[in-house]
Design a protein around this motif. Structure first.
Motif, PDB file in Angstrom:
ATOM      1  N   ASN A   1       0.824  -1.219   0.000  1.00 36.09           N
ATOM      2  CA  ASN A   1       0.000   0.000   0.000  1.00 36.09           C
ATOM      3  C   ASN A   1       0.854   1.264   0.000  1.00 36.09           C
ATOM      4  O   ASN A   1       0.426   2.307  -0.524  1.00 36.09           O
ATOM      5  N   ASN A   2       2.055   1.178   0.573  1.00 31.98           N
ATOM      6  CA  ASN A   2       2.933   2.356   0.646  1.00 31.98           C
ATOM      7  C   ASN A   2       4.024   2.340  -0.420  1.00 31.98           C
ATOM      8  O   ASN A   2       4.896   3.207  -0.402  1.00 31.98           O
TER       9      ASN A   2
ATOM     10  N   ASP B   1       9.717   0.727  -3.802  1.00 32.31           N
ATOM     11  CA  ASP B   1      10.059   1.848  -4.688  1.00 32.31           C
ATOM     12  C   ASP B   1      10.443   3.091  -3.892  1.00 32.31           C
ATOM     13  O   ASP B   1      11.379   3.815  -4.263  1.00 32.31           O
ATOM     14  N   GLU B   2       9.715   3.345  -2.804  1.00 33.90           N
ATOM     15  CA  GLU B   2      10.017   4.525  -1.996  1.00 33.90           C
ATOM     16  C   GLU B   2      11.374   4.400  -1.319  1.00 33.90           C
ATOM     17  O   GLU B   2      12.057   5.400  -1.098  1.00 33.90           O
ATOM     18  N   TYR B   3      11.757   3.160  -0.999  1.00 37.88           N
ATOM     19  CA  TYR B   3      13.068   2.967  -0.373  1.00 37.88           C
ATOM     20  C   TYR B   3      14.192   3.404  -1.306  1.00 37.88           C
ATOM     21  O   TYR B   3      15.193   3.977  -0.863  1.00 37.88           O
ATOM     22  N   ILE B   4      14.041   3.126  -2.592  1.00 38.56           N
ATOM     23  CA  ILE B   4      15.075   3.508  -3.560  1.00 38.56           C
ATOM     24  C   ILE B   4      15.298   5.018  -3.526  1.00 38.56           C
ATOM     25  O   ILE B   4      16.433   5.499  -3.479  1.00 38.56           O
ATOM     26  N   LYS B   5      14.196   5.777  -3.540  1.00 36.65           N
ATOM     27  CA  LYS B   5      14.318   7.240  -3.489  1.00 36.65           C
ATOM     28  C   LYS B   5      14.867   7.703  -2.147  1.00 36.65           C
ATOM     29  O   LYS B   5      15.707   8.616  -2.083  1.00 36.65           O
TER      30      LYS B   5
ATOM     31  N   SER C   1      -4.513   5.927   9.291  1.00 36.28           N
ATOM     32  CA  SER C   1      -5.575   6.525   8.492  1.00 36.28           C
ATOM     33  C   SER C   1      -6.644   5.476   8.217  1.00 36.28           C
ATOM     34  O   SER C   1      -6.492   4.304   8.579  1.00 36.28           O
ATOM     35  N   GLU C   2      -7.702   5.896   7.574  1.00 39.46           N
ATOM     36  CA  GLU C   2      -8.782   4.960   7.244  1.00 39.46           C
ATOM     37  C   GLU C   2      -8.301   3.889   6.269  1.00 39.46           C
ATOM     38  O   GLU C   2      -8.840   2.775   6.239  1.00 39.46           O
ATOM     39  N   ASP C   3      -7.289   4.208   5.472  1.00 42.38           N
ATOM     40  CA  ASP C   3      -6.771   3.248   4.488  1.00 42.38           C
ATOM     41  C   ASP C   3      -5.629   2.406   5.046  1.00 42.38           C
ATOM     42  O   ASP C   3      -5.003   1.652   4.297  1.00 42.38           O
TER      43      ASP C   3
END
Length: 430
Positions: free
Chosen positions: A69-70, A74-78, A96-98
């Motif tokens: 969901n997060n 991919d976010e780790y690479i950045k 959050s609700e999600d």
């Protein structure tokens, strides 16, 4: 920001000019240099986060959903690039609700205070949202989260001013974790890969390239001289420099004032070989300072490897550095995963079970061996360790990705099911 500027390669001659060879008129000229980006990207490219693994070696469904969901891989690479660029990067968590939300912030948009006793962040803040400033030339914060051991203060800005809204939690620590590179006792939040000595070598590269470019211009259009000409001939030559340069015939008459015949000559061309040699010296120094191979700098010299074994041998320093990076980031990612699980189950971090706490972050091999090498190793292991060939690890070493492994296991299961059905039908027929 200086580190970001060197990462982007935006370096003017004004800051590298020694005042000897480069004319002042070229101070605003920018020479592109990718060494800063290479210093960060090549190492970050060898740190390949591959998800979380539980105590039994299997994935954890709750963590898999959070990571998916997060877009955590991919976010780790950045985030890893920002970590190496600035020395650290901050991860913040929220409910959050999600589900659990994990966001990464560079030191440009977040800051924290280190607790030396507890060995973690004491408190910190992160800019969550921004709006254009009054002159529309930049951005100004409009939403800031402030993290403490038992609360997240949401600071929001409106037309009147700032307002603070507390959101308490039971985590027992700030919902903020730092991934830190190359920390010291004096600098607990790490040090950048593009530190001062590295920037000086980059400046040397830019200065050398600029000098080589100027030298090449003179080598392309060598200095010529014409002596004993009249004023009219002088004016003709000056006003038609390009024509005189490219023309194959140069004519002139005797100077009537002096009776002297004009003489033509050409100065020896400049040599850019010293500049090339200087680049090789800088590339070798840069390789030693960063752990990159000389090939990564884009400069060819005698130190460039000529075989795959030589390339691997020259990469050993970088591989060891990547392993060090993975160890530190693995600890931070584990803490982030545990806090995400605690938020999901709405419990304190200390209340997680031992099985849940046994989660670890998994990274791919930073040596990045070829498929042929890993496949050969997998077959050798399978020949001595019974059942290894039936594992997902074996299939990964052979070269299959996760999608292929799912398809293989699904089709294997379907084949076993059909075989079982046929066996049952055969027994019933008897």
């Amino acid at each position: 920001d200086e580190k970001n500027r060197y990462y982007e390669g935006k370096i003017s001659l004004n800051e590298v000019n020694l005042g000897i060879a480069l004319p002042d008129g070229l101070r605003k000229l920018e020479i592109g240099c990718a060494w800063g980006a290479k210093t960060v990207d090549v190492l970050a490219g060898r740190s390949m986060f591959d998800g979380f693994v539980g105590v039994n070696g299997e994935s954890i469904d709750a963590l898999d959903r959070i990571a998916e969901n997060n877009h955590l891989v991919d976010e780790y690479i950045k985030a890893c690039r920002d970590e190496l660029k600035y020395g650290c990067v901050f991860a913040t968590l929220s409910d959050s609700e999600d589900g659990v939300k994990i966001r990464f912030h560079s030191p440009q948009t977040a800051a924290a205070v280190w607790d030396g006793v507890k060995g973690r962040i004491a408190y910190g803040f992160a800019v969550i949202d921004t709006v254009p400033d009054n002159d529309h030339r930049g951005w100004t914060p409009s939403l800031i989260n402030y993290y403490t051991d038992d609360c997240v203060w949401v600071l929001s800005k409106d037309s009147v001013g700032w307002s603070a809204t507390p959101h308490s939690h039971i985590m027992g620590r700030p919902l903020m974790e730092a991934m830190i590179w190359n920390a010291t006792s004096n600098k607990p939040f790490g040090r950048s890969r593009i530190k001062e000595p590295i920037r000086r070598l980059i400046q040397g590269y830019v200065r050398t390239i600029a000098n080589a470019s100027i030298g090449l211009e003179f080598a392309t259009s060598p200095q010529k001289y014409l002596l004993g000409v009249t004023d009219e001939q002088f004016e003709a030559v000056v006003n038609n420099k390009f024509t005189q340069y490219v023309g194959s015939i140069l004519t002139s008459t005797t100077n009537p004032e002096t009776g002297e015949k004009p003489s033509f000559g050409q100065l020896s061309q400049g040599n850019i070989s010293p500049h090339v040699e200087m680049l090789r010296i800088l590339a070798t120094q840069y390789s030693a300072a960063t752990g990159l191979t000389v090939t990564d700098t884009g400069v060819v010299n005698d130190a460039n490897p000529t075989s795959s074994d030589a390339i691997l041998a020259q990469s050993q320093t970088l591989i060891a550095t990547a392993q060090q990076l993975n160890i530190g980031n693995g600890v931070a990612l584990r803490t982030i995963a545990l806090m995400a699980l605690a938020i999901t189950y709405k419990i304190a971090l200390a209340d997680l079970t031992d099985e849940q706490k046994a989660v670890v972050a998994h990274f791919k091999n930073p040596a990045m061996p070829s498929v042929a090498v890993t496949a050969d190793a997998a077959l050798k292991i399978a020949s001595t360790r019974q059942g290894f060939a039936n594992t997902d690890v074996f299939l990964e070493m052979i070269g299959f990705d996760k999608a292929d492994i799912r398809r293989i296991k699904s089709q294997e299961g379907r084949t076993r099911g059909l075989a079982l059905v046929n066996e049952i039908n055969g027994n019933n027929a008897e």
